[in-house]
Design an enzyme around this catalytic site. Structure first.
Site, PDB file in Angstrom:
ATOM      1  N   SER A   1      27.686  30.255  36.861  1.00  0.00           N
ATOM      2  CA  SER A   1      28.410  29.704  38.026  1.00  0.00           C
ATOM      3  C   SER A   1      27.645  28.500  38.545  1.00  0.00           C
ATOM      4  O   SER A   1      26.418  28.411  38.345  1.00  0.00           O
ATOM      5  CB  SER A   1      28.469  30.770  39.122  1.00  0.00           C
ATOM      6  OG  SER A   1      28.928  30.214  40.333  1.00  0.00           O
TER       7      SER A   1
ATOM      8  N   TYR B   1      24.527  37.045  44.629  1.00  0.00           N
ATOM      9  CA  TYR B   1      25.306  36.432  43.539  1.00  0.00           C
ATOM     10  C   TYR B   1      24.534  35.259  42.928  1.00  0.00           C
ATOM     11  O   TYR B   1      24.399  35.159  41.698  1.00  0.00           O
ATOM     12  CB  TYR B   1      26.655  35.970  44.095  1.00  0.00           C
ATOM     13  CG  TYR B   1      27.597  35.398  43.058  1.00  0.00           C
ATOM     14  CD1 TYR B   1      28.267  36.234  42.172  1.00  0.00           C
ATOM     15  CD2 TYR B   1      27.813  34.022  42.972  1.00  0.00           C
ATOM     16  CE1 TYR B   1      29.144  35.717  41.227  1.00  0.00           C
ATOM     17  CE2 TYR B   1      28.690  33.495  42.029  1.00  0.00           C
ATOM     18  CZ  TYR B   1      29.351  34.353  41.152  1.00  0.00           C
ATOM     19  OH  TYR B   1      30.212  33.831  40.212  1.00  0.00           O
TER      20      TYR B   1
ATOM     21  N   LYS C   1      23.104  35.100  39.039  1.00  0.00           N
ATOM     22  CA  LYS C   1      23.510  34.075  38.072  1.00  0.00           C
ATOM     23  C   LYS C   1      22.302  33.233  37.636  1.00  0.00           C
ATOM     24  O   LYS C   1      22.231  32.787  36.488  1.00  0.00           O
ATOM     25  CB  LYS C   1      24.617  33.194  38.661  1.00  0.00           C
ATOM     26  CG  LYS C   1      25.934  33.928  38.868  1.00  0.00           C
ATOM     27  CD  LYS C   1      26.557  34.400  37.536  1.00  0.00           C
ATOM     28  CE  LYS C   1      27.967  34.927  37.697  1.00  0.00           C
ATOM     29  NZ  LYS C   1      28.579  35.369  36.450  1.00  0.00           N
TER      30      LYS C   1
HETATM   31  P1  NDP Z   1      37.769  38.337  38.330  1.00  0.00           P
HETATM   32  O1  NDP Z   1      37.306  39.189  39.453  1.00  0.00           O
HETATM   33  O2  NDP Z   1      39.093  37.692  38.428  1.00  0.00           O
HETATM   34  O3  NDP Z   1      37.684  39.147  36.944  1.00  0.00           O
HETATM   35  C1  NDP Z   1      36.471  39.734  36.593  1.00  0.00           C
HETATM   36  C2  NDP Z   1      36.662  40.652  35.424  1.00  0.00           C
HETATM   37  O4  NDP Z   1      35.395  41.291  35.176  1.00  0.00           O
HETATM   38  C3  NDP Z   1      37.674  41.747  35.685  1.00  0.00           C
HETATM   39  O5  NDP Z   1      38.392  42.054  34.533  1.00  0.00           O
HETATM   40  C4  NDP Z   1      36.790  42.906  36.116  1.00  0.00           C
HETATM   41  O6  NDP Z   1      37.341  44.177  35.902  1.00  0.00           O
HETATM   42  C5  NDP Z   1      35.581  42.700  35.212  1.00  0.00           C
HETATM   43  N1  NDP Z   1      34.465  43.411  35.798  1.00  0.00           N
HETATM   44  C6  NDP Z   1      33.867  43.199  36.997  1.00  0.00           C
HETATM   45  N2  NDP Z   1      32.938  44.134  37.231  1.00  0.00           N
HETATM   46  C7  NDP Z   1      32.960  44.974  36.161  1.00  0.00           C
HETATM   47  C8  NDP Z   1      32.246  46.141  35.813  1.00  0.00           C
HETATM   48  N3  NDP Z   1      31.328  46.684  36.627  1.00  0.00           N
HETATM   49  N4  NDP Z   1      32.504  46.714  34.628  1.00  0.00           N
HETATM   50  C9  NDP Z   1      33.442  46.222  33.798  1.00  0.00           C
HETATM   51  N5  NDP Z   1      34.163  45.121  34.068  1.00  0.00           N
HETATM   52  C10 NDP Z   1      33.919  44.510  35.244  1.00  0.00           C
HETATM   53  O7  NDP Z   1      36.633  37.235  38.143  1.00  0.00           O
HETATM   54  P2  NDP Z   1      36.737  35.747  37.547  1.00  0.00           P
HETATM   55  O8  NDP Z   1      37.630  35.697  36.389  1.00  0.00           O
HETATM   56  O9  NDP Z   1      36.939  34.838  38.677  1.00  0.00           O
HETATM   57  O10 NDP Z   1      35.218  35.564  37.083  1.00  0.00           O
HETATM   58  C11 NDP Z   1      34.830  35.615  35.718  1.00  0.00           C
HETATM   59  C12 NDP Z   1      33.399  35.115  35.630  1.00  0.00           C
HETATM   60  O11 NDP Z   1      33.337  33.780  36.114  1.00  0.00           O
HETATM   61  C13 NDP Z   1      32.425  35.936  36.478  1.00  0.00           C
HETATM   62  O12 NDP Z   1      31.220  36.081  35.782  1.00  0.00           O
HETATM   63  C14 NDP Z   1      32.225  35.069  37.709  1.00  0.00           C
HETATM   64  O13 NDP Z   1      30.985  35.285  38.310  1.00  0.00           O
HETATM   65  C15 NDP Z   1      32.336  33.672  37.110  1.00  0.00           C
HETATM   66  N6  NDP Z   1      32.712  32.650  38.075  1.00  0.00           N
HETATM   67  C16 NDP Z   1      33.911  32.720  38.736  1.00  0.00           C
HETATM   68  C17 NDP Z   1      34.235  31.743  39.665  1.00  0.00           C
HETATM   69  C18 NDP Z   1      35.524  31.761  40.423  1.00  0.00           C
HETATM   70  O14 NDP Z   1      35.648  30.982  41.382  1.00  0.00           O
HETATM   71  N7  NDP Z   1      36.485  32.569  40.066  1.00  0.00           N
HETATM   72  C19 NDP Z   1      33.325  30.613  39.946  1.00  0.00           C
HETATM   73  C20 NDP Z   1      32.110  30.643  39.171  1.00  0.00           C
HETATM   74  C21 NDP Z   1      31.838  31.621  38.285  1.00  0.00           C
HETATM   75  P3  NDP Z   1      37.858  45.069  37.161  1.00  0.00           P
HETATM   76  O15 NDP Z   1      38.757  44.171  37.959  1.00  0.00           O
HETATM   77  O16 NDP Z   1      38.575  46.172  36.494  1.00  0.00           O
HETATM   78  O17 NDP Z   1      36.644  45.468  37.910  1.00  0.00           O
END
Ligand code: NDP
Length: 241
Positions: free
Chosen positions: A133, A146, A150
């Site tokens: 991120s 967070y 990261k």
């Molecule tokens: P979302 O919350 O939309 O999706 C995250 C996914 O990861 C979901 O499918 C979720 O499953 C899964 N997940 C989270 N925790 C767990 C867990 N404990 N075990 C298994 N699966 C898990 O996030 P984004 O798509 O927005 O983010 C994706 C990546 O990008 C992350 O690493 C985030 O930090 C990074 N990021 C996102 C930004 C943003 O603005 N969106 C900005 C910068 C970085 P479930 O919902 O079932 O828990």
């Protein structure tokens, strides 16, 4: 980019950026093995052609290792799953800190260990992309755990690039700005906060999941054969603003 005949592990493929990465990979001929948590997402992914889904809570180290092993064999790995909890620095709890580090830092390490051990044993080459991120470069209020989680992931990416590079396995980091997914809704639903952030992005918008997925696919591909150990912002110029 053609991923025909390739199998790719994508963590967090149930929603958001991971979901889009999985969709684009399947569209380009790949088989995706999704590691994700919600049963409803697992069912949806299982029903999609080109997808196998494994349900796991990545906060659980032993379950994560087991899931990573059962996801093999694989050609590439995308560590995309991530989570956040908003707390001011002074109120950041040990429990929340540990939860975020477990999912955002420790789980990518465990999955990458199993993936790389497999490749090395088989004498095969590969590539890892860790979704970090812009929060690992800057201090964002209310994101202490967070940002730290990261930053830790970036450290792992650099060490993986050095130690695994000689074995033919590249490792790179991708650093999105605010991307319109369920996580972004959680972190940026305050319109004043969102407007302030958007103002600092020279292209004038937040990212779409496909903006991030395009870069991830490039870094996995042979077109990026000499790219190893980088931290690539996908931020519309936020970092230079
Ligand atoms: P979302 O919350 O939309 O999706 C995250 C996914 O990861 C979901 O499918 C979720 O499953 C899964 N997940 C989270 N925790 C767990 C867990 N404990 N075990 C298994 N699966 C898990 O996030 P984004 O798509 O927005 O983010 C994706 C990546 O990008 C992350 O690493 C985030 O930090 C990074 N990021 C996102 C930004 C943003 O603005 N969106 C900005 C910068 C970085 P479930 O919902 O079932 O828990």
């Amino acid at each position: 980019m053609d991923f025909n005949g390739k199998t790719i592990i994508v963590t967090g493929a149930g929603k958001g950026i991971g979901r889009e990465i999985a969709r684009m990979l399947v569209e380009r001929g790949a088989q995706v093995v999704a590691l994700t948590r919600s049963a409803s997402d697992v069912d949806l992914l299982q029903a999609e052609p080109g997808c196998r889904a494994i349900q796991v809570d990545l906060a659980d180290a032993n379950a994560t290792r087991e899931a990573a092993i059962s996801a093999l064999p694989a050609d590439f790995l995308v560590n995309c799953a991530g989570t956040t909890e908003l707390q001011p620095f002074l109120d950041t709890t040990v429990e929340a800190f540990d939860r975020l580090v477990a999912v955002n830092t420790r789980a990518p390490m465990i999955v990458a260990q199993e993936y790389a051990r497999f490749l090395i044993k088989e004498g095969r080459k590969g590539a890892i992309v860790n979704v970090s991120s812009v929060a690992s470069f800057i201090g964002i209020p209310d994101h202490a755990a967070y940002c730290a989680s990261k930053g830790g992931l970036d450290g792992l990416t650099r060490v993986m690039a050095k130690e695994l590079g000689p074995q033919g396995i590249r490792a790179n980091g991708v650093h999105p700005t605010v991307t319109l997914t369920p996580m972004a809704v959680k972190a940026w639903s305050d319109p004043d906060k969102a407007a302030g952030m958007k103002q600092r992005i020279p292209v004038g918008r937040f990212a779409e999941p496909s903006d991030i997925a395009d870069v991830v696919l490039f870094l996995l591909s042979d077109q990026a054969a000499m790219v190893n150990g980088i931290s690539m912002p996908v931020d519309g110029g936020f970092m230079i603003a």
